[in-house]
Motif scaffolding. Sequence first.
Motif, PDB file in Angstrom:
ATOM      1  N   SER A  26       0.812  -1.219   0.000  1.00 13.73           N
ATOM      2  CA  SER A  26       0.000   0.000   0.000  1.00 13.73           C
ATOM      3  C   SER A  26       0.848   1.272   0.000  1.00 13.73           C
ATOM      4  O   SER A  26       0.313   2.369   0.022  1.00 13.73           O
ATOM      5  CB  SER A  26      -0.958   0.003   1.196  1.00 13.73           C
ATOM      6  OG  SER A  26      -0.242   0.135   2.403  1.00 13.73           O
ATOM      7  N   ALA A 108      -0.980   8.495   8.114  1.00 11.10           N
ATOM      8  CA  ALA A 108      -2.192   9.278   7.852  1.00 11.10           C
ATOM      9  C   ALA A 108      -3.051   8.667   6.746  1.00 11.10           C
ATOM     10  O   ALA A 108      -4.249   8.916   6.692  1.00 11.10           O
ATOM     11  CB  ALA A 108      -1.813  10.715   7.499  1.00 11.10           C
ATOM     12  N   GLY A 109      -2.473   7.849   5.888  1.00  9.70           N
ATOM     13  CA  GLY A 109      -3.215   7.253   4.788  1.00  9.70           C
ATOM     14  C   GLY A 109      -4.049   6.037   5.146  1.00  9.70           C
ATOM     15  O   GLY A 109      -4.775   5.508   4.308  1.00  9.70           O
ATOM     16  N   LEU A 110      -3.976   5.578   6.377  1.00  6.89           N
ATOM     17  CA  LEU A 110      -4.717   4.384   6.788  1.00  6.89           C
ATOM     18  C   LEU A 110      -6.107   4.783   7.281  1.00  6.89           C
ATOM     19  O   LEU A 110      -6.420   4.714   8.469  1.00  6.89           O
ATOM     20  CB  LEU A 110      -3.939   3.628   7.866  1.00  6.89           C
ATOM     21  CG  LEU A 110      -2.584   3.069   7.418  1.00  6.89           C
ATOM     22  CD1 LEU A 110      -1.813   2.485   8.588  1.00  6.89           C
ATOM     23  CD2 LEU A 110      -2.781   2.016   6.326  1.00  6.89           C
ATOM     24  N   SER A 111      -6.959   5.193   6.354  1.00  4.61           N
ATOM     25  CA  SER A 111      -8.262   5.772   6.708  1.00  4.61           C
ATOM     26  C   SER A 111      -9.173   4.805   7.460  1.00  4.61           C
ATOM     27  O   SER A 111      -9.888   5.216   8.371  1.00  4.61           O
ATOM     28  CB  SER A 111      -8.958   6.327   5.472  1.00  4.61           C
ATOM     29  OG  SER A 111      -9.105   5.320   4.506  1.00  4.61           O
ATOM     30  N   ALA A 112      -9.182   3.526   7.100  1.00  2.00           N
ATOM     31  CA  ALA A 112     -10.036   2.565   7.804  1.00  2.00           C
ATOM     32  C   ALA A 112      -9.580   2.412   9.257  1.00  2.00           C
ATOM     33  O   ALA A 112     -10.410   2.352  10.168  1.00  2.00           O
ATOM     34  CB  ALA A 112     -10.026   1.219   7.096  1.00  2.00           C
ATOM     35  N   ILE A 114      -7.914   4.662  11.019  1.00  5.71           N
ATOM     36  CA  ILE A 114      -8.211   5.929  11.700  1.00  5.71           C
ATOM     37  C   ILE A 114      -9.682   5.952  12.121  1.00  5.71           C
ATOM     38  O   ILE A 114     -10.003   6.308  13.264  1.00  5.71           O
ATOM     39  CB  ILE A 114      -7.854   7.125  10.798  1.00  5.71           C
ATOM     40  CG1 ILE A 114      -6.331   7.222  10.674  1.00  5.71           C
ATOM     41  CG2 ILE A 114      -8.448   8.422  11.338  1.00  5.71           C
ATOM     42  CD1 ILE A 114      -5.847   8.184   9.614  1.00  5.71           C
ATOM     43  N   ALA A 115     -10.581   5.550  11.229  1.00  6.89           N
ATOM     44  CA  ALA A 115     -12.010   5.512  11.560  1.00  6.89           C
ATOM     45  C   ALA A 115     -12.286   4.540  12.704  1.00  6.89           C
ATOM     46  O   ALA A 115     -13.103   4.830  13.593  1.00  6.89           O
ATOM     47  CB  ALA A 115     -12.823   5.133  10.325  1.00  6.89           C
ATOM     48  N   GLN A 118     -11.108   6.175  16.008  1.00  3.99           N
ATOM     49  CA  GLN A 118     -12.010   7.258  16.379  1.00  3.99           C
ATOM     50  C   GLN A 118     -13.326   6.708  16.918  1.00  3.99           C
ATOM     51  O   GLN A 118     -13.840   7.186  17.925  1.00  3.99           O
ATOM     52  CB  GLN A 118     -12.254   8.191  15.192  1.00  3.99           C
ATOM     53  CG  GLN A 118     -11.043   9.032  14.869  1.00  3.99           C
ATOM     54  CD  GLN A 118     -11.221   9.868  13.606  1.00  3.99           C
ATOM     55  OE1 GLN A 118     -11.885   9.467  12.661  1.00  3.99           O
ATOM     56  NE2 GLN A 118     -10.601  11.036  13.598  1.00  3.99           N
ATOM     57  N   GLN A 124      -7.840  12.383  18.443  1.00  2.27           N
ATOM     58  CA  GLN A 124      -6.632  12.765  17.725  1.00  2.27           C
ATOM     59  C   GLN A 124      -5.914  13.865  18.498  1.00  2.27           C
ATOM     60  O   GLN A 124      -6.532  14.800  18.995  1.00  2.27           O
ATOM     61  CB  GLN A 124      -6.978  13.242  16.320  1.00  2.27           C
ATOM     62  CG  GLN A 124      -5.757  13.442  15.457  1.00  2.27           C
ATOM     63  CD  GLN A 124      -6.118  13.673  13.989  1.00  2.27           C
ATOM     64  OE1 GLN A 124      -7.214  13.323  13.556  1.00  2.27           O
ATOM     65  NE2 GLN A 124      -5.202  14.247  13.254  1.00  2.27           N
ATOM     66  N   ARG A 132       1.887  11.408   9.735  1.00  4.77           N
ATOM     67  CA  ARG A 132       1.450  10.485  10.787  1.00  4.77           C
ATOM     68  C   ARG A 132       0.268  11.088  11.537  1.00  4.77           C
ATOM     69  O   ARG A 132       0.112  12.298  11.593  1.00  4.77           O
ATOM     70  CB  ARG A 132       2.578  10.210  11.779  1.00  4.77           C
ATOM     71  CG  ARG A 132       3.897   9.794  11.161  1.00  4.77           C
ATOM     72  CD  ARG A 132       4.011   8.365  10.835  1.00  4.77           C
ATOM     73  NE  ARG A 132       3.939   7.553  12.023  1.00  4.77           N
ATOM     74  CZ  ARG A 132       3.666   6.259  11.993  1.00  4.77           C
ATOM     75  NH1 ARG A 132       3.431   5.658  10.864  1.00  4.77           N
ATOM     76  NH2 ARG A 132       3.611   5.556  13.084  1.00  4.77           N
ATOM     77  N   VAL A 133      -0.535  10.246  12.122  1.00  6.96           N
ATOM     78  CA  VAL A 133      -1.667  10.660  12.941  1.00  6.96           C
ATOM     79  C   VAL A 133      -1.490  10.009  14.310  1.00  6.96           C
ATOM     80  O   VAL A 133      -1.179   8.817  14.404  1.00  6.96           O
ATOM     81  CB  VAL A 133      -3.007  10.213  12.306  1.00  6.96           C
ATOM     82  CG1 VAL A 133      -4.180  10.680  13.131  1.00  6.96           C
ATOM     83  CG2 VAL A 133      -3.124  10.715  10.882  1.00  6.96           C
TER      84      VAL A 133
END
Length: 144
Positions: A26, A108-112, A114-115, A118, A124, A132-133
Motif C-alpha cells: 500500500s 495518515a493514509g490508513l483511513s479505515a 483511523i475511523a 475514532q 486525535q 502520521r496521525v
Amino acid sequence: MIEIRPSLDPELAALITAQQRELAESGIPAGDRIFAPGDDVEYLIGVVNGRAVACGAWQAVGSGAAELRRMYVRPAFRGRGLARQMIVAIEEEALAAGRPLLRLELAAGLSAAIALYQSSGYRQVTSITPGRVRFEKRLAALVQ
C-alpha cells in the motif's frame, strides 16, 4: 477467542509478515513497517476456528501510559468486529497493568484504521511526525 502469545510465536510471526507485506504493497514508508519482537511488548492473537487471524499488542511507555501497536486482521476476516474486540482486550490488559492512558500513531493514509480508532473513543492529538496521525484514549478504571 483472544490469547496472549510470546513474541516468538510462529502464528504471530505469520500475521506480522502478512501485515508487513500489506503495508509495503500500500506504499506505507519502511519506518512504519519495522517489527522488533521484545519482552516488553504484550502480544495478543485473535483465533477463529483454530486459526490465528488477528493480532495486536501493547507496550508500556512512560508512567501510566501504553502504546497500542501491531493491529492487524487478515483481509478475509475483516468486517466481523475482530479489530474492535482486539482493541478492547488490549485496553483491558493495559488497564490491569496500571496503564490507563493508551496512545498510538499510524500513517495518515490508513483511513479505515483511523475511523476504527475514532469510533473506539480515541481522540486525535498533535503528531510531531509529518504524514502520521497520533491518538490517545484515557481508560476509566473499572468500578468494583
